[in-house]
Structure formats: structure tokens, C-alpha cells
Write a protein that holds these residues in place. Structure first.
Motif, short mmCIF file in Angstrom:
data_model
loop_
_atom_site.label_atom_id
_atom_site.label_comp_id
_atom_site.label_asym_id
_atom_site.label_seq_id
_atom_site.Cartn_x
_atom_site.Cartn_y
_atom_site.Cartn_z
N ASN A 1 32.52 87.79 18.69
CA ASN A 1 33.03 86.55 19.29
C ASN A 1 32.07 85.40 18.98
N GLU B 1 40.22 91.03 22.85
CA GLU B 1 39.37 90.14 23.61
C GLU B 1 38.89 90.79 24.91
N SER C 1 38.39 85.96 20.54
CA SER C 1 38.55 87.20 19.77
C SER C 1 37.21 87.85 19.43
#
Length: 233
Positions: free
Chosen positions: A171, A75, A204
Motif C-alpha cells: 500500500n 485491502e 490496495s
């Protein structure tokens, strides 16, 4: 990680956030950061506080016995530079960015304290700190707000020499400043405004993958650098 038998049920998001507070107190840790995310660009985000005791520098070895699931996700995260309270008008993205001092690559170690694990109802997973286990933080880089675009971030994840994920715009939340704006107001209303030094993860970039034992896990985000961890037997 063991299931917590005392963990109350969570029938609404508000109750889930109350349980988060109780769980943080149970763990005996202050807030070292926040995770915020959304499944797409329209759905309201959700969040969880990150226990300060579970935030570690890149290169940390975690005992596999305490992290049996070994789920990891890469991330992009922001480091708070100034206390941020949002009580009336929502700051613009440019104004929001001024409250953050750096951007960092992170690896979230996803674990569950629930007997059902990932099969537990969504609200119960939210109550369980959104299945947060630990956070590994890379070296900070200067924040260039115009370049922090979740839709174009290029990310790779390796287990040893094997590349297991390579994404561009992986993401699903897409807009980092929508997430941060929502989180800033949520934390203010919750009575725990974003504070200097806290790390804010934004969802993520690579999806959730199971890491092997005794193997370097290396995540890289273009423009942000690398972050690594190892689950030690």
C-alpha cells in the motif's frame, strides 16, 4: 454498469465530493462505509462513500454481467465501533484506534459508470465514487493498532489455484492513521461523521488485477485472515 449521462463534471475535489453525494442519492443507498487512500505518504488523501447496498460478506458470487470490468484489489479495512467526529484537535493514533472495533480483510470490486472508464480524468473518477463497484468483507479480527502497519503488511491474492500477487508493504499510503485522521475530519466537515458498523478501506495492498469468471478470488492478509468472492457467468 452503464455510464450515467446525468453525471455532472467535477472541476475541483470539492465539486467531486458534491457529485458523490448526488450519485449516492441516485443509487438510493445509505453509506455503508468509506474508501480512503493516497498515492504516497505525503499527498493529501481522497475518499468516497461506499453504498451500503454494495457491501457483501465473504463468499458472495457477483453476476459478471453487472460487473464487466472485474477489477479487484485486496485491502485492509477497519470497522467503526463508535461515532467519530473531529472538530478541533486531531486525535492521536491511539485515540483514533479506540473508535474502531475490528480490522477486516476486504476485496474491492472496482467498476466504472463512466464511458471512458479508467481513462477518464482523475477528478471525474473521484466523483464516480472513485470507481467503486462493490465491497466483499471478511471475518473481523481484533484490532491491534501497533500491528496495523501498511508498510509491513503481507498480502496475497489468488485466482483459483494461481497466485497472482504477493506483496509486503504494497500500500503506497504507508501510514493508516494519517489516512483515518484525514477521513474523520473530512466526514465531520461533510456532515456525515464516521458511524458504528461502517467499513473503512485503506487502499490496495496488491494493485488492481482483472479476475476471471467462475473462478474463486481469494485474498489473504497476514494476521487478518482471508476474504473471497466469485464472478459468476
Amino acid at each position: 454498469m452503464k455510464p450515467t449521462g446525468w453525471l455532472p463534471s467535477a472541476s475541483t475535489a470539492a465539486k467531486a465530493y458534491d457529485v458523490q453525494d448526488a450519485l449516492l442519492a441516485h443509487l438510493g443507498s445509505g453509506i455503508g462505509g468509506w474508501k480512503v487512500g493516497a498515492p504516497n505518504a505525503e499527498t493529501e488523501p481522497n475518499c468516497a462513500p461506499l453504498p451500503a447496498s454494495g457491501i457483501h460478506a465473504s463468499g458472495t458470487a457477483l453476476p459478471a454481467a453487472r460487473f464487466p470490468a472485474r477489477w479487484v484489489e485486496l485491502e485492509a479495512a477497519l470497522r467503526v465501533g463508535q461515532r467519530l467526529e473531529v472538530r478541533q484537535d486531531m486525535p492521536t493514533p491511539t485515540e483514533l484506534a479506540s473508535y474502531f472495533g475490528a480490522v477486516v480483510p476486504t476485496l474491492e470490486c472496482v467498476e466504472s459508470r463512466l464511458a471512458a472508464g479508467r481513462e477518464a480524468p482523475a477528478l471525474l473518477r473521484l466523483a464516480d465514487l472513485q470507481s467503486h463497484g462493490a465491497l466483499i468483507v471478511g471475518e473481523p479480527a481484533p484490532l491491534a493498532p501497533q500491528a496495523l502497519d501498511l508498510r509491513t503488511l503481507q498480502a496475497t491474492l489468488r485466482f483459483g489455484e494461481e497466485e497472482v500477487a504477493r506483496t509486503t508493504g504494497g500500500n503506497p499510503a504507508q501510514d493508516v492513521w494519517r489516512l483515518v485522521a484525514w477521513l474523520a475530519r473530512h466526514c465531520t466537515e461533510r456532515g456525515v461523521p464516521l458511524s458504528p458498523g461502517q467499513i473503512v478501506t485503506t487502499g490496495s495492498c496488491t494493485g488492481l488485477l482483472v479476475a476471471p469468471v467462475d473462478t474463486d478470488v481469494v485474498g489473504a492478509i497476514e494476521g487478518l485472515g482471508e476474504v473471497r468472492l466469485r464472478y459468476a457467468a
